[in-house]
Design an enzyme around this catalytic site. Structure first.
Site, PDB file in Angstrom:
ATOM      1  CG  HIS A   1       0.204   8.681  -7.171  1.00  0.00           C
ATOM      2  ND1 HIS A   1      -1.062   8.765  -6.660  1.00  0.00           N
ATOM      3  CD2 HIS A   1       0.216   9.493  -8.254  1.00  0.00           C
ATOM      4  CE1 HIS A   1      -1.781   9.591  -7.411  1.00  0.00           C
ATOM      5  NE2 HIS A   1      -1.035  10.043  -8.386  1.00  0.00           N
TER       6      HIS A   1
ATOM      7  CG  HIS B   1      -1.810   1.143   1.392  1.00  0.00           C
ATOM      8  ND1 HIS B   1      -3.156   1.073   1.136  1.00  0.00           N
ATOM      9  CD2 HIS B   1      -1.569   2.425   1.773  1.00  0.00           C
ATOM     10  CE1 HIS B   1      -3.707   2.263   1.340  1.00  0.00           C
ATOM     11  NE2 HIS B   1      -2.772   3.098   1.742  1.00  0.00           N
ATOM     12  CD  GLU B   2       1.712   3.647   3.691  1.00  0.00           C
ATOM     13  OE1 GLU B   2       1.965   4.722   3.111  1.00  0.00           O
ATOM     14  OE2 GLU B   2       0.653   3.456   4.323  1.00  0.00           O
TER      15      GLU B   2
ATOM     16  CG  HIS C   1       0.246   6.204  -0.545  1.00  0.00           C
ATOM     17  ND1 HIS C   1      -0.840   6.765  -1.164  1.00  0.00           N
ATOM     18  CD2 HIS C   1      -0.240   5.576   0.558  1.00  0.00           C
ATOM     19  CE1 HIS C   1      -1.934   6.485  -0.466  1.00  0.00           C
ATOM     20  NE2 HIS C   1      -1.602   5.761   0.574  1.00  0.00           N
TER      21      HIS C   1
END
Ligand SMILES: [Zn+2]
Length: 345
Positions: free
Chosen positions: A144, A137-138, A141
């Site tokens: 992105h 998940h991190e 980020h």
């Protein structure tokens, strides 16, 4: 209206908000079917809200050391192509990640960094499935941010909250897909399905219920009605009845839950969790079925930072959030996972 005013800053139409609620409302039977299956697994006669958090497998647990997690991440994200994988490898090899708990270290996990640095991840890795999901998940980020900062001038390098959870959730979806394909025992499949269905329930269904609560309370004030704790309780209780009433014993205490949700102080914020999840779900399906064409568009989206309004960015990536079908499709993914869980009983 308060809703219109709040969505205006992101150039989001009220339709997007209403379509989300409508699509979820139309799919409440799947939510209740899921709860019914949980009830069977747990061997309960009645199921209450608090039972939803109980794991379905009694003794099964997954132990995933960090080294293994890195390997799993690289395999799960293969559909995103060599360039993306190369960046993930850099994150691992060049120590972008502060992995383990340490004395005095902050809890939780996040990705951060500055315009002219690579991203940094803080996490507290614990050798379990939850940590593996947090890691991927991190990293979503981070990638992105990496692409946006590399491509955009400083002014446009930050992305809006509306799109912020897309890259992280998309990675999670690729991960669950990969893990389910590889799982070779019934217990492992049930464990994984339960883990992910709960993520889905709490991100899409629960946040949309919150969004509906906000819509109703604001509309009530706009109609000239004062709001007291009693009105909040009544609206919140009725919503719980509507969402879970066909499968769950809705205890009267749940009426008070609104009082402990800090997000309600930021009006019309939580719906973005549900739309972000829906968008990620649609895009991950495209990436898995269409391959490179979909991946290229997705990478362009990651590069676009805050250079355009969120709905335009998502449209270029391949998902139109103004259409109700985009949310319907995400809910279809939920339904498919519920079907899989039902088969395991
Ligand atoms: Zn996140």
């Amino acid at each position: 209206s308060a809703l219109y005013a709040s969505l205006f800053q992101d150039d989001i139409s009220v339709d997007v908000y209403n379509n989300l609620i409508k699509a979820v409302d139309e799919n409440l039977d799947t939510l209740n079917r899921y709860v019914d299956i949980k009830k069977k697994f747990l061997g309960l006669e009645d199921i209450h809200m608090y039972d939803l958090y109980v794991p379905l497998t009694e003794s099964f647990d997954m132990k995933i050391p960090y080294e293994e997690a890195q390997e799993i991440v690289l395999n799960a994200l293969k559909p995103l192509g060599e360039e993306y994988l190369g960046l993930i490898k850099r994150a691992f090899e060049e120590n972008w990640i502060d992995v383990y708990e340490n004395e005095g270290k902050q809890g939780g996990a996040y990705s951060w960094g500055s315009y002219d640095s690579h991203p940094y991840i803080l996490m507290n890795y614990k050798d379990d499935l939850n940590s593996l999901f947090t890691l991927i998940h991190e990293l979503g980020h981070s990638m992105h941010s990496y692409y946006s900062k590399k491509t955009q001038p400083y002014l446009y390098s930050g992305y809006k909250i509306f799109v912020a959870e897309v890259a992280s959730t998309l990675n999670e979806l690729l991960l669950i897909n990969y893990l389910l394909e590889k799982a070779d025992s019934k217990e492992e499949r049930v464990y994984l399905l339960n883990y992910y269905l709960e993520q889905f329930r709490t991100t899409v269904y629960r946040q949309t219920m919150f969004a509906e609560f906000e819509k109703l309370t604001h509309a009530s004030v706009e109609d000239g009605n004062p709001l007291t704790a009693k009105e909040f309780n009544d609206i919140y209780y009725d919503l719980n009845k509507k969402y879970y009433g066909n499968s769950t014993v809705v205890d009267e205490q749940i009426a008070l839950e609104w009082a402990r949700i800090p997000h309600f102080y930021s009006n019309f914020y939580v719906y973005k969790y549900a739309t972000g999840f829906s968008a990620a779900s649609a895009l991950s399906q495209k990436i898995l079925t269409e391959g490179k064409v979909a991946v290229d568009k997705y990478i362009e989206f990651l590069k676009s930072g805050g250079s355009d309004y969120p709905l335009n960015q998502l449209k270029s990536a391949g998902v139109d959030m103004e259409k109700k079908e985009s949310v319907d499709k995400a809910l279809e993914v939920f339904k498919e996972l519920v079907d899989k869980l039902e088969k395991e009983y």
